[in-house]
Design a protein around this motif. Structure first.
Motif, mmCIF file in Angstrom:
data_model
loop_
_atom_site.group_PDB
_atom_site.id
_atom_site.type_symbol
_atom_site.label_atom_id
_atom_site.label_comp_id
_atom_site.label_asym_id
_atom_site.label_seq_id
_atom_site.Cartn_x
_atom_site.Cartn_y
_atom_site.Cartn_z
ATOM 1 N N ARG A 85 -5.681 10.489 -5.217
ATOM 2 C CA ARG A 85 -6.621 9.578 -5.873
ATOM 3 C C ARG A 85 -6.428 9.518 -7.381
ATOM 4 O O ARG A 85 -7.198 8.858 -8.081
ATOM 5 N N ASN A 111 -3.383 4.682 -2.103
ATOM 6 C CA ASN A 111 -3.855 4.726 -0.716
ATOM 7 C C ASN A 111 -2.762 5.148 0.254
ATOM 8 O O ASN A 111 -3.032 5.848 1.228
ATOM 9 N N SER A 132 -7.946 -3.726 -1.331
ATOM 10 C CA SER A 132 -6.899 -2.711 -1.388
ATOM 11 C C SER A 132 -5.990 -2.841 -0.175
ATOM 12 O O SER A 132 -6.360 -3.421 0.844
ATOM 13 N N TRP A 148 -3.972 -0.705 2.695
ATOM 14 C CA TRP A 148 -4.154 0.594 3.332
ATOM 15 C C TRP A 148 -2.937 1.071 4.107
ATOM 16 O O TRP A 148 -2.834 2.251 4.436
ATOM 17 N N HIS A 166 -5.766 0.095 9.032
ATOM 18 C CA HIS A 166 -5.049 1.153 8.337
ATOM 19 C C HIS A 166 -3.894 1.749 9.132
ATOM 20 O O HIS A 166 -3.127 2.552 8.593
ATOM 21 N N THR A 179 -4.631 11.533 -0.353
ATOM 22 C CA THR A 179 -4.965 10.430 0.548
ATOM 23 C C THR A 179 -3.925 10.226 1.634
ATOM 24 O O THR A 179 -4.249 9.762 2.734
#
Length: 356
Positions: free
Chosen positions: A11, A39, A90, A92, A147, A348
């Motif tokens: 992050r 991510n 965003s 993923w 995702h 992440t």
């Protein structure tokens, strides 16, 4: 010469690791994209290019590409909604397709994009976004997104995608149409008659050597499918909890899978502060706890959905990052682990590959 490469997304930036000496010693890049939430980062085995999905509260989402193993980077084209009603928050996941130049990106809010020109431009696969089940999609704790995407490297038209909380969909025509694949999955946040509409997928991997075999870690259990998700088998018996995020497969053996169960939806940490990775070698009939070298008390951290990776080696190399900024590695299929990085921001995603 390095034997393996490792991409550690956090992050607060990205680190690139390289190992030699049996994947037991690691050299690291400096922190790249400092201050950005990363991510997901993945290497395209076809070209060696590395793709990095970054996000910043002030500057929004960006995609970056490196063609020199992370030494330098350049921005690429970005997915964008054409309807003017939605804005991309965003990216993923990024997954290479089965032919040169083809890429897919799963994004938030939940949608799937494809690029046919190696990331220069992107188009939304609208047939998924407007599927009748989409009215039941709802955001999980991290938001509403796709995702995990599994691309059949032998059939460019065969795709399986999952997200939070969207359930699982399969396409056999390159994304022109989609079939829900949720039969047998629990979805306790939905009424009984709607449980099949939008189960909350946490991680999902289709096996490259056994068509139809898919492993899934779900908000409400651990599952295996042998028919491309048309039906699901609960394989959670013997695991210390039904909740968890991360999973990994052994690409050489369809009966091997790794899960990291967490105590509950409320705590999202290993039970009793004792970290263990669970492996099945018989398609989920039995599970073995692997914990040598991992902290067995006081580990009050979580493991995110993309934070368990494997390198495809023999023996298999496994890599795990925690929300406390620690990275653990095993070069013997999980039998023994060692701490290879610490004092990072929450990890992440962790993705690895073996060098040629």
């Amino acid at each position: 010469m390095a034997e393996a490469g490792l991409l550690v997304s956090t992050r607060k930036g990205l680190l690139v690791g390289r190992s030699s000496a049996g994947r037991s010693e690691w050299e690291w890049s400096g922190l790249q994209f400092s201050g950005w939430v990363i991510n997901y980062t993945v290497r395209d085995a076809r070209s060696g290019a590395i793709w990095c999905a970054a996000h910043h509260e002030q500057w929004g989402a960006r995609l970056h590409r490196s063609d020199d193993e992370g030494a330098t980077w350049r921005e690429t084209g970005m997915p964008a909604f054409a309807d003017g009603q939605r804005s991309l928050e965003s990216v993923w996941t990024i997954e290479p397709g089965a032919r040169d130049g083809l890429l897919f990106a799963g994004v938030m809010p939940a949608a799937l994009f494809r690029s046919d020109d190696d990331g220069a431009s992107w188009q939304e696969i609208e047939s998924l976004s407007i599927h009748p089940f989409s009215e039941y999609w709802m955001p999980g704790a991290a938001g509403l997104m796709f995702h995990h995407l599994n691309v059949d490297q032998h059939d460019p038209d065969r795709l399986v995608v999952g997200g939070s909380a969207t359930g699982i969909f399969a396409s056999y025509d390159g994304g022109k149409s989609w079939e829900p694949r949720n039969s047998g999955l629990r979805s306790d946040h939905m009424p009984p008659d709607l449980q099949h509409m939008a189960p909350c997928v946490h991680s999902m991997f289709a096996h490259p050597k056994q068509r139809g075999r898919i492993w899934q870690q779900n908000h409400f259990g651990q599952y295996r499918s042998d028919d491309d998700g048309e039906t699901w088998i609960d394989v959670g018996e013997g695991l210390p909890g039904e909740f968890g995020f991360a999973s990994a497969i052994d690409p050489s053996d369809p009966d091997v899978c790794y899960y990291i169960p967490l105590d509950s939806d409320q705590s999202r940490m290993p039970r009793g502060g004792s970290l263990g990775v669970y492996r099945t070698s018989d398609a989920g009939k039995t599970w073995t706890r692997l914990s040598a070298g991992l902290p067995q008390s006081g580990f009050h951290q979580g493991i995110f959905r993309h934070a368990l990776g494997q390198d495809g080696g023999d023996p298999l190399g496994l890599y795990m990052g925690s929300t406390g900024g620690e990275v653990y590695a095993s070069n013997d299929a999980g039998e023994r682990w060692s701490l290879i990085r610490s004092h990072l921001a929450p990890v992440t995603a962790v993705r690895a590959w073996r060098m040629e």
